[in-house]
Design a protein around this motif. Sequence first.
Motif, PDB file in Angstrom:
ATOM      1  N   VAL A  35      -3.763   3.772   1.025  1.00  0.00           N
ATOM      2  CA  VAL A  35      -3.281   3.071   2.218  1.00  0.00           C
ATOM      3  C   VAL A  35      -2.305   1.997   1.757  1.00  0.00           C
ATOM      4  O   VAL A  35      -2.382   1.523   0.612  1.00  0.00           O
ATOM      5  CB  VAL A  35      -4.424   2.432   3.036  1.00  0.00           C
ATOM      6  N   GLY A  36      -1.393   1.597   2.651  1.00  0.00           N
ATOM      7  CA  GLY A  36      -0.435   0.584   2.239  1.00  0.00           C
ATOM      8  C   GLY A  36       0.353   0.004   3.386  1.00  0.00           C
ATOM      9  O   GLY A  36       0.162   0.354   4.562  1.00  0.00           O
ATOM     10  N   ALA A  37       1.265  -0.888   3.036  1.00  0.00           N
ATOM     11  CA  ALA A  37       2.134  -1.553   4.007  1.00  0.00           C
ATOM     12  C   ALA A  37       3.554  -1.561   3.461  1.00  0.00           C
ATOM     13  O   ALA A  37       3.771  -1.483   2.246  1.00  0.00           O
ATOM     14  CB  ALA A  37       1.659  -2.980   4.268  1.00  0.00           C
ATOM     15  N   HIS A  38       4.537  -1.642   4.363  1.00  0.00           N
ATOM     16  CA  HIS A  38       5.930  -1.599   3.954  1.00  0.00           C
ATOM     17  C   HIS A  38       6.802  -2.366   4.950  1.00  0.00           C
ATOM     18  O   HIS A  38       6.379  -2.661   6.065  1.00  0.00           O
ATOM     19  CB  HIS A  38       6.423  -0.147   3.848  1.00  0.00           C
ATOM     20  N   GLY A  39       8.010  -2.660   4.535  1.00  0.00           N
ATOM     21  CA  GLY A  39       8.995  -3.284   5.402  1.00  0.00           C
ATOM     22  C   GLY A  39      10.386  -2.856   4.967  1.00  0.00           C
ATOM     23  O   GLY A  39      10.573  -2.352   3.855  1.00  0.00           O
ATOM     24  N   GLY A 154      11.954   9.251  -2.175  1.00  0.00           N
ATOM     25  CA  GLY A 154      11.691   7.928  -2.701  1.00  0.00           C
ATOM     26  C   GLY A 154      11.183   7.952  -4.121  1.00  0.00           C
ATOM     27  O   GLY A 154      11.052   9.010  -4.755  1.00  0.00           O
ATOM     28  N   LEU A 155      10.906   6.760  -4.630  1.00  0.00           N
ATOM     29  CA  LEU A 155      10.379   6.561  -5.969  1.00  0.00           C
ATOM     30  C   LEU A 155       9.190   5.618  -5.881  1.00  0.00           C
ATOM     31  O   LEU A 155       9.288   4.551  -5.261  1.00  0.00           O
ATOM     32  CB  LEU A 155      11.449   5.974  -6.888  1.00  0.00           C
ATOM     33  N   GLU A 156       8.070   6.010  -6.488  1.00  0.00           N
ATOM     34  CA  GLU A 156       6.851   5.203  -6.475  1.00  0.00           C
ATOM     35  C   GLU A 156       6.445   4.928  -7.911  1.00  0.00           C
ATOM     36  O   GLU A 156       6.638   5.771  -8.799  1.00  0.00           O
ATOM     37  CB  GLU A 156       5.744   5.952  -5.726  1.00  0.00           C
ATOM     38  N   ALA A 165       3.964   0.485  -6.190  1.00  0.00           N
ATOM     39  CA  ALA A 165       5.073  -0.008  -5.378  1.00  0.00           C
ATOM     40  C   ALA A 165       6.037   1.145  -5.146  1.00  0.00           C
ATOM     41  O   ALA A 165       6.141   2.061  -5.967  1.00  0.00           O
ATOM     42  CB  ALA A 165       5.778  -1.166  -6.083  1.00  0.00           C
ATOM     43  N   ARG A 166       6.749   1.105  -4.031  1.00  0.00           N
ATOM     44  CA  ARG A 166       7.649   2.211  -3.684  1.00  0.00           C
ATOM     45  C   ARG A 166       8.916   1.709  -3.009  1.00  0.00           C
ATOM     46  O   ARG A 166       8.931   0.644  -2.383  1.00  0.00           O
ATOM     47  CB  ARG A 166       6.956   3.187  -2.724  1.00  0.00           C
ATOM     48  N   GLY A 193       7.528  -0.857  -0.176  1.00  0.00           N
ATOM     49  CA  GLY A 193       6.148  -1.147   0.171  1.00  0.00           C
ATOM     50  C   GLY A 193       5.225  -1.087  -1.026  1.00  0.00           C
ATOM     51  O   GLY A 193       5.630  -0.792  -2.154  1.00  0.00           O
ATOM     52  N   VAL A 194       3.958  -1.385  -0.769  1.00  0.00           N
ATOM     53  CA  VAL A 194       2.900  -1.303  -1.777  1.00  0.00           C
ATOM     54  C   VAL A 194       1.754  -0.485  -1.210  1.00  0.00           C
ATOM     55  O   VAL A 194       1.541  -0.453   0.013  1.00  0.00           O
ATOM     56  CB  VAL A 194       2.403  -2.699  -2.207  1.00  0.00           C
ATOM     57  N   SER A 195       1.009   0.185  -2.106  1.00  0.00           N
ATOM     58  CA  SER A 195      -0.122   1.010  -1.701  1.00  0.00           C
ATOM     59  C   SER A 195      -1.313   0.736  -2.602  1.00  0.00           C
ATOM     60  O   SER A 195      -1.156   0.489  -3.807  1.00  0.00           O
ATOM     61  CB  SER A 195       0.231   2.504  -1.768  1.00  0.00           C
ATOM     62  N   TRP A 196      -2.507   0.834  -2.019  1.00  0.00           N
ATOM     63  CA  TRP A 196      -3.761   0.757  -2.768  1.00  0.00           C
ATOM     64  C   TRP A 196      -4.389   2.138  -2.791  1.00  0.00           C
ATOM     65  O   TRP A 196      -4.551   2.770  -1.749  1.00  0.00           O
ATOM     66  CB  TRP A 196      -4.720  -0.242  -2.143  1.00  0.00           C
ATOM     67  N   HIS A 197      -4.739   2.622  -3.992  1.00  0.00           N
ATOM     68  CA  HIS A 197      -5.237   3.975  -4.192  1.00  0.00           C
ATOM     69  C   HIS A 197      -6.736   3.961  -4.457  1.00  0.00           C
ATOM     70  O   HIS A 197      -7.229   3.156  -5.270  1.00  0.00           O
ATOM     71  CB  HIS A 197      -4.509   4.630  -5.372  1.00  0.00           C
ATOM     72  N   PHE A 198      -7.462   4.855  -3.800  1.00  0.00           N
ATOM     73  CA  PHE A 198      -8.898   4.978  -3.966  1.00  0.00           C
ATOM     74  C   PHE A 198      -9.214   5.876  -5.177  1.00  0.00           C
ATOM     75  O   PHE A 198      -8.570   6.931  -5.358  1.00  0.00           O
ATOM     76  CB  PHE A 198      -9.546   5.601  -2.729  1.00  0.00           C
TER      77      PHE A 198
END
Length: 201
Positions: A35-39, A154-156, A165-166, A193-198
């Motif tokens: 899950v993550g958030a971006h702008g 994109g690139l992550e 980060a992406r 954006g950034v994402s947190w991975h489970f």
Amino acid sequence: MKFVRTTLLVAAFAGVLAAPAGANELPAIWTGFYVGAHGGYGEANDEPAPFDVGGGLIGMHAGYNHQMGAMVLGVEGDYDWTYLEDTQTAGAARVTLDVDQLASIRARLGYAWGQALLYGTVGYAWGEAGTAGDFGGLLVSRSTDFDGLVAGGGLEYKFAPDWSARVEGLQYWLEPDSSQDVDDLDVTVVRAGVSWHFNTR
């Protein structure tokens, strides 16, 4: 020109993300939910009307990846609150077009090396835009839902086992989903954006 400058900044950030990982780092693990958030920034073209809509956006995303060697397959959904707006004036008439929301569900196909993941994406998109007009004191407004195709890439980069980060760019081709006489809507978005991975350890 604002969009060009934003794109150049994103490209520079992507270069930082793509820097080679340290020799002692293990390859990133991409399999799992995240899950993550971006702008970012977007521009919309309301064909064939003369609007040139631009502005910022903020949103969230969630998805799942399955890694097979260097290949990463995934699915992702996202939602953006957008602040894309333009006003055109002709005589006593003043009309504003604003794009309020964008959302999509997309497939992703990527190639992983080191801590980085380069990917392409395509899927279904939905959006909402509104128009408001002042015709010599007569106020008229309308909101329209759109749907269609979205594609991009994109690139992550995994900067920690559970965090990435992406930067990415997306192109939306949207049509009104009603019988109203409303123009098609093309939207170009660049976002970071950034994402947190489970469960990636």
